[in-house]
Design a protein around this motif. Sequence first.
Motif, PDB file in Angstrom:
ATOM      1  N   GLY A  13       0.822  -1.208   0.000  1.00 38.77           N
ATOM      2  CA  GLY A  13       0.000   0.000   0.000  1.00 38.77           C
ATOM      3  C   GLY A  13       0.851   1.250   0.000  1.00 38.77           C
ATOM      4  N   GLN A  15       0.275   5.655   0.714  1.00 35.86           N
ATOM      5  CA  GLN A  15      -0.665   6.700   1.145  1.00 35.86           C
ATOM      6  C   GLN A  15      -0.864   7.742   0.040  1.00 35.86           C
ATOM      7  N   ASN A  24       9.303   5.951  -3.561  1.00 35.14           N
ATOM      8  CA  ASN A  24       8.212   4.959  -3.619  1.00 35.14           C
ATOM      9  C   ASN A  24       8.498   3.946  -4.728  1.00 35.14           C
ATOM     10  N   THR A  28       9.259   0.060  -3.644  1.00 32.54           N
ATOM     11  CA  THR A  28       8.263  -0.997  -3.844  1.00 32.54           C
ATOM     12  C   THR A  28       7.737  -1.106  -5.275  1.00 32.54           C
ATOM     13  N   ALA A  46      -3.800   3.705   0.673  1.00 33.14           N
ATOM     14  CA  ALA A  46      -4.020   3.753   2.121  1.00 33.14           C
ATOM     15  C   ALA A  46      -4.487   5.147   2.550  1.00 33.14           C
ATOM     16  N   ILE A 144      -2.679  -5.951   6.421  1.00 33.65           N
ATOM     17  CA  ILE A 144      -1.892  -7.094   5.952  1.00 33.65           C
ATOM     18  C   ILE A 144      -2.533  -8.414   6.391  1.00 33.65           C
ATOM     19  N   SER A 153       5.244  -6.152   0.089  1.00 34.73           N
ATOM     20  CA  SER A 153       6.253  -5.414  -0.677  1.00 34.73           C
ATOM     21  C   SER A 153       6.343  -4.004  -0.097  1.00 34.73           C
ATOM     22  N   ASP A 157      12.382   1.366   4.812  1.00 27.76           N
ATOM     23  CA  ASP A 157      11.919   2.226   5.911  1.00 27.76           C
ATOM     24  C   ASP A 157      10.748   1.605   6.676  1.00 27.76           C
ATOM     25  N   GLN A 158      10.104   0.598   6.091  1.00 23.11           N
ATOM     26  CA  GLN A 158       8.932  -0.002   6.743  1.00 23.11           C
ATOM     27  C   GLN A 158       9.250  -1.297   7.498  1.00 23.11           C
ATOM     28  N   TYR A 192      17.296  -0.963  -0.201  1.00 24.18           N
ATOM     29  CA  TYR A 192      17.765   0.405   0.020  1.00 24.18           C
ATOM     30  C   TYR A 192      16.651   1.340   0.435  1.00 24.18           C
ATOM     31  N   MET A 204      14.151  10.315   1.318  1.00 24.75           N
ATOM     32  CA  MET A 204      13.413  11.063   0.289  1.00 24.75           C
ATOM     33  C   MET A 204      11.932  10.905   0.594  1.00 24.75           C
ATOM     34  N   LYS A 206       7.678  12.460   0.078  1.00 28.06           N
ATOM     35  CA  LYS A 206       6.707  13.259  -0.689  1.00 28.06           C
ATOM     36  C   LYS A 206       6.510  14.626  -0.067  1.00 28.06           C
TER      37      LYS A 206
HETATM   38  P1  TYM Z   1       4.165   5.461   2.247  1.00 28.48           P
HETATM   39  O1  TYM Z   1       3.188   6.125   1.366  1.00 28.48           O
HETATM   40  O2  TYM Z   1       4.914   6.262   3.234  1.00 28.48           O
HETATM   41  O3  TYM Z   1       5.218   4.646   1.399  1.00 28.48           O
HETATM   42  C1  TYM Z   1       4.804   3.742   0.413  1.00 28.48           C
HETATM   43  C2  TYM Z   1       5.898   2.762   0.039  1.00 28.48           C
HETATM   44  O4  TYM Z   1       7.029   3.447  -0.497  1.00 28.48           O
HETATM   45  C3  TYM Z   1       8.194   3.086   0.227  1.00 28.48           C
HETATM   46  N1  TYM Z   1       9.055   4.272   0.333  1.00 28.48           N
HETATM   47  C4  TYM Z   1      10.372   4.229   0.192  1.00 28.48           C
HETATM   48  N2  TYM Z   1      11.226   3.217  -0.062  1.00 28.48           N
HETATM   49  C5  TYM Z   1      12.539   3.523  -0.156  1.00 28.48           C
HETATM   50  N3  TYM Z   1      13.035   4.789  -0.014  1.00 28.48           N
HETATM   51  C6  TYM Z   1      12.195   5.824   0.243  1.00 28.48           C
HETATM   52  N4  TYM Z   1      12.671   7.048   0.361  1.00 28.48           N
HETATM   53  C7  TYM Z   1      10.802   5.568   0.351  1.00 28.48           C
HETATM   54  N5  TYM Z   1       9.715   6.350   0.582  1.00 28.48           N
HETATM   55  C8  TYM Z   1       8.667   5.538   0.579  1.00 28.48           C
HETATM   56  C9  TYM Z   1       7.693   2.629   1.589  1.00 28.48           C
HETATM   57  O5  TYM Z   1       8.601   1.722   2.175  1.00 28.48           O
HETATM   58  C10 TYM Z   1       6.409   1.949   1.228  1.00 28.48           C
HETATM   59  O6  TYM Z   1       6.641   0.613   0.798  1.00 28.48           O
HETATM   60  N6  TYM Z   1       2.442   2.720   5.744  1.00 28.48           N
HETATM   61  C11 TYM Z   1       2.768   2.451   4.368  1.00 28.48           C
HETATM   62  C12 TYM Z   1       1.505   2.305   3.542  1.00 28.48           C
HETATM   63  C13 TYM Z   1       0.754   1.094   3.924  1.00 28.48           C
HETATM   64  C14 TYM Z   1       1.172  -0.251   3.758  1.00 28.48           C
HETATM   65  C15 TYM Z   1       0.147  -1.054   4.323  1.00 28.48           C
HETATM   66  C16 TYM Z   1       2.279  -0.828   3.162  1.00 28.48           C
HETATM   67  C17 TYM Z   1      -0.455   1.074   4.567  1.00 28.48           C
HETATM   68  N7  TYM Z   1      -0.807  -0.225   4.796  1.00 28.48           N
HETATM   69  C18 TYM Z   1       0.247  -2.429   4.344  1.00 28.48           C
HETATM   70  C19 TYM Z   1       2.368  -2.229   3.174  1.00 28.48           C
HETATM   71  C20 TYM Z   1       1.370  -2.996   3.749  1.00 28.48           C
HETATM   72  C21 TYM Z   1       3.717   3.521   3.870  1.00 28.48           C
HETATM   73  O7  TYM Z   1       4.839   3.546   4.210  1.00 28.48           O
HETATM   74  O8  TYM Z   1       3.268   4.381   2.983  1.00 28.48           O
END
Ligand code: TYM
Length: 338
Positions: A13, A15, A24, A28, A46, A144, A153, A157-158, A192, A204, A206
């Motif tokens: 997911g 946001q 992003n 993923t 999300a 999940i 996926s 950071d998650q 990474y 990085m 949004k």
């Molecule tokens: P969000 O919107 O913050 O990020 C979405 C996805 O992008 C990845 N991501 C990054 N990966 C590497 N470097 C970065 N700078 C970077 N910025 C963002 C995040 O790891 C993520 O995979 N809470 C989640 C959204 C969510 C979700 C879920 C994900 C809600 N429910 C269930 C997985 C399963 C999130 O981080 O959103």
Amino acid sequence: MLNITTQDVMFTGIQPTGLLTLGNYCGTMCNWKTIQKKYQCFFCIADLHALTTRNHDNYIKNSFSTSILDMVALYLSCGVNPNDSTIFVQSHVYTHSQLYWILSNFIYFGELSRMTQFKKKFLVDKKNINLSLFCYPVLMAADILLYRTDGVSVGLDQKQHIELVQKIAHRFNSKYGNIFVIPHILKESKKYKIMALQEPTKKMSKSDKNFNNTIFLLDNLDLIRAKLLRSLTDSDPVYYIKYDIYNKPGISNLLSILSVLTNKNISILECEFKNYRYYDFKKQLSEIVCDTISKIQKLYFKFRKDEDYLIHILKFGAKTALDISKKNLYNVLQVLDL
Ligand code: TYM
């Protein structure tokens, strides 16, 4: 018509809090096209998570619904096929918030207060802390676990949040039987975290106020080139392209981006670019980034024109997600005697 098979389940997911970024994509989205062939995939938008950081005093009407349609078009442009996978909006499927409440009984205050992402937001922006920001990972757990997900996926950071989801699932199962599948981070996920271009020690994002820190997937290509050429590198007396996040965070970040987009190991890239000056390395990287993003943009503008189609995908996705998640929620309610 969607084929429901006995394949392993993948859930992911994002946001809808603005335009999606290269972070992003590298974290993923770059995997989505290929993992879709191996898993039964759920691609969630999300929006309930995004409420946690909405500025309610300054909200521009309809900006959420517009970003949701932008996101569906971007999901499709990255290769998601709605005939094979489910694309849906979190708030359209009520089971998520119901399981969220149930799961919040299986996690402790102390565990949530140790979440790095929460701590960072708490320290930076003390005024805007609401309960939902604190409970954010519990809603992720509900997302999940509702689909009996095997693989998630997400970007690096998650990782901590996914470990917490595993903990909640284990705790619930140890008391009520094997109700939840214990999910893992997909092995295809990239290792990474993509960092801000001008401040490569922070992620990085949004929502970064400095636009030069972030590459948006819908940025104009000339702007992307300019942002990358301007990115902060390290002031070494001699140029050398080496992955070393502590001493060379700028170059390491650019190597990470290149590794994701070319599917080459960092060590191979270090050799390939050994004698390059930083400017030439950045120029080559910017061509590769622009090539990837221009393909996405071409598809995006085609898909984004047809709003009826995008809305249809979301309605169909919500119905599929609800049908599946309701059955799993029912099992949870039953064992809890609810
Ligand atoms: P969000 O919107 O913050 O990020 C979405 C996805 O992008 C990845 N991501 C990054 N990966 C590497 N470097 C970065 N700078 C970077 N910025 C963002 C995040 O790891 C993520 O995979 N809470 C989640 C959204 C969510 C979700 C879920 C994900 C809600 N429910 C269930 C997985 C399963 C999130 O981080 O959103």
